[in-house]
Design a protein around this motif. Sequence first.
Motif, PDB file in Angstrom:
ATOM      1  N   CYS A 168      12.651  54.277 -17.275  1.00 32.53           N
ATOM      2  CA  CYS A 168      13.029  52.747 -17.294  1.00 32.53           C
ATOM      3  C   CYS A 168      12.685  52.146 -18.856  1.00 32.53           C
ATOM      4  O   CYS A 168      11.265  52.407 -19.059  1.00 32.53           O
ATOM      5  N   PHE A 178      13.439  46.330 -17.228  1.00 39.19           N
ATOM      6  CA  PHE A 178      13.985  47.832 -17.003  1.00 39.19           C
ATOM      7  C   PHE A 178      13.597  48.703 -17.816  1.00 39.19           C
ATOM      8  O   PHE A 178      12.849  48.805 -18.944  1.00 39.19           O
ATOM      9  N   ALA A 200      11.832  46.499  -6.026  1.00 34.92           N
ATOM     10  CA  ALA A 200      12.573  45.647  -6.361  1.00 34.92           C
ATOM     11  C   ALA A 200      12.460  44.549  -4.704  1.00 34.92           C
ATOM     12  O   ALA A 200      13.669  44.593  -4.422  1.00 34.92           O
ATOM     13  N   GLU A 258       8.845  57.052 -14.168  1.00 34.32           N
ATOM     14  CA  GLU A 258       8.849  55.993 -14.845  1.00 34.32           C
ATOM     15  C   GLU A 258       7.981  55.924 -15.962  1.00 34.32           C
ATOM     16  O   GLU A 258       6.477  55.759 -16.311  1.00 34.32           O
ATOM     17  N   PRO A 315      17.483  49.072 -13.013  1.00 28.55           N
ATOM     18  CA  PRO A 315      17.250  49.345 -11.812  1.00 28.55           C
ATOM     19  C   PRO A 315      18.260  49.745 -11.465  1.00 28.55           C
ATOM     20  O   PRO A 315      18.239  50.745 -10.488  1.00 28.55           O
ATOM     21  N   THR A 345      18.893  53.687 -11.523  1.00 26.31           N
ATOM     22  CA  THR A 345      18.112  54.262 -10.939  1.00 26.31           C
ATOM     23  C   THR A 345      17.816  54.765  -9.042  1.00 26.31           C
ATOM     24  O   THR A 345      18.105  55.475  -8.222  1.00 26.31           O
TER      25      THR A 345
END
Lengths: 227, 208
Positions: free
Chosen positions: A6, A18, A86, A158, A201, A204
Amino acid sequence: MCLTLCVYVCVREIVIVFRARSVSQVPVAEGKSVQQTVEMLNRKLEQLGAVKQGNFCVDCETYHAGAIGNPGQPPKFLYVMHNSEAPLSCFALFENGPCLVADPNFDVLMIKLKSYFQNAKSNKVESRGARYQYCDFLVKVGTATMASSARGITVEVEYCPCVTANDCWNLLMEFMQSFLPSHVPGVPSVFGVKTDGVYSPSDTMAQYLELFSKLRKQQAATGSGMR
Amino acid sequence: MEAPPVTAMPVTGGSIHMMEYLLQGSVLDQALESLLHRLRGLCDNMEPESFVDHEMVFLLKGQQGSPFILRARHSLDRPAVPWHLRYLGQPEVGDKSRHALVRNCVDVSASHSLHDFLLEMGFRMDHEFVAKGHIFRKGALKVVVFKLFRILLPGNTENTEPLSLSYLVELSVLAPAGQDTVSDDMRNFAEQLKPLVHLDKIDPKRLM
């Protein structure tokens, strides 16, 4: 192990970012159970100096498009996913198809659409575990379960400062080698598809979906002492 | 970089029982300014907020009789804003003395991939239009005064023509089911707009 790379464009204060991430699956250690392998990974991270910061959960529900579509065409599967990173979003994807990022009311809409899209409840896959921070990295080691049986281990790494996926792949790989010596994965397929290289996202979630689909197909994780 | 302030369970689900209460009316183009003037005085915001939206209506045909309808709307003058997806149920048949049209409503904000996603789900676009107008608020009441434009070439929102010589006026409230005082508040507000515009409960079925 999926590395989700990210990248976030902004300063630390900005929460919505992001980030380049890699999400991948880790095989269960020889002679150990899923739980023991996860604990081993967590301990290794703590020895490295990572600090535990809460828990995470990623889940995926499968909807089967039954009553629609042209006859003769293969049935479509719609996947609705949630990520605790999120919490106010809901992700809806078709495998190798478009991805929609929506708010949690999308789940309510799927209830309204139940005569067109049936929820295959027994196919729900979840990955839960601890969330670790180590300098600019966030690592999430999760136990993937389906119908209450552990199916495997997911590790999400990440790298926060970078948004261009291909630029930090080598760094992610090097970091992963420090706690996963023999299981460093290849470049995630989502990276290859990026035209502008900016990670988001939904990439992911696409990685998790690929992983969950693999876990659904394989047998329950093997290894002595596995439940 | 702390974990988001939630429990281990992600937030799922929303509110399934939100209802939209609706009253509609219209004014000729010549009467628009007086109506906007009255609304400026009655409503909360000092200056009316204007908008230009493109709405597409999608249908999903299944084995059942009537197709499933979804409305996807996005802003043409604020392109970065998320798309808005809306499901509207059948109007509730019930108390004839209820002053507004009541129907189940599900609103979802979505990313810009909504159009392609709906097509992938099996939806097909039935029709589209552009709506240009103003939006006012008074507490939970929302008043929208807008003009509908027909799109001449599919997908081309630059080339449009007005559908009529009037503006559509809609007074609506989103509230959980069972709050019947809402329609009384709406009727009281609508009284204050007379005689500039008469807002009524319009049964969509009677227009078919």
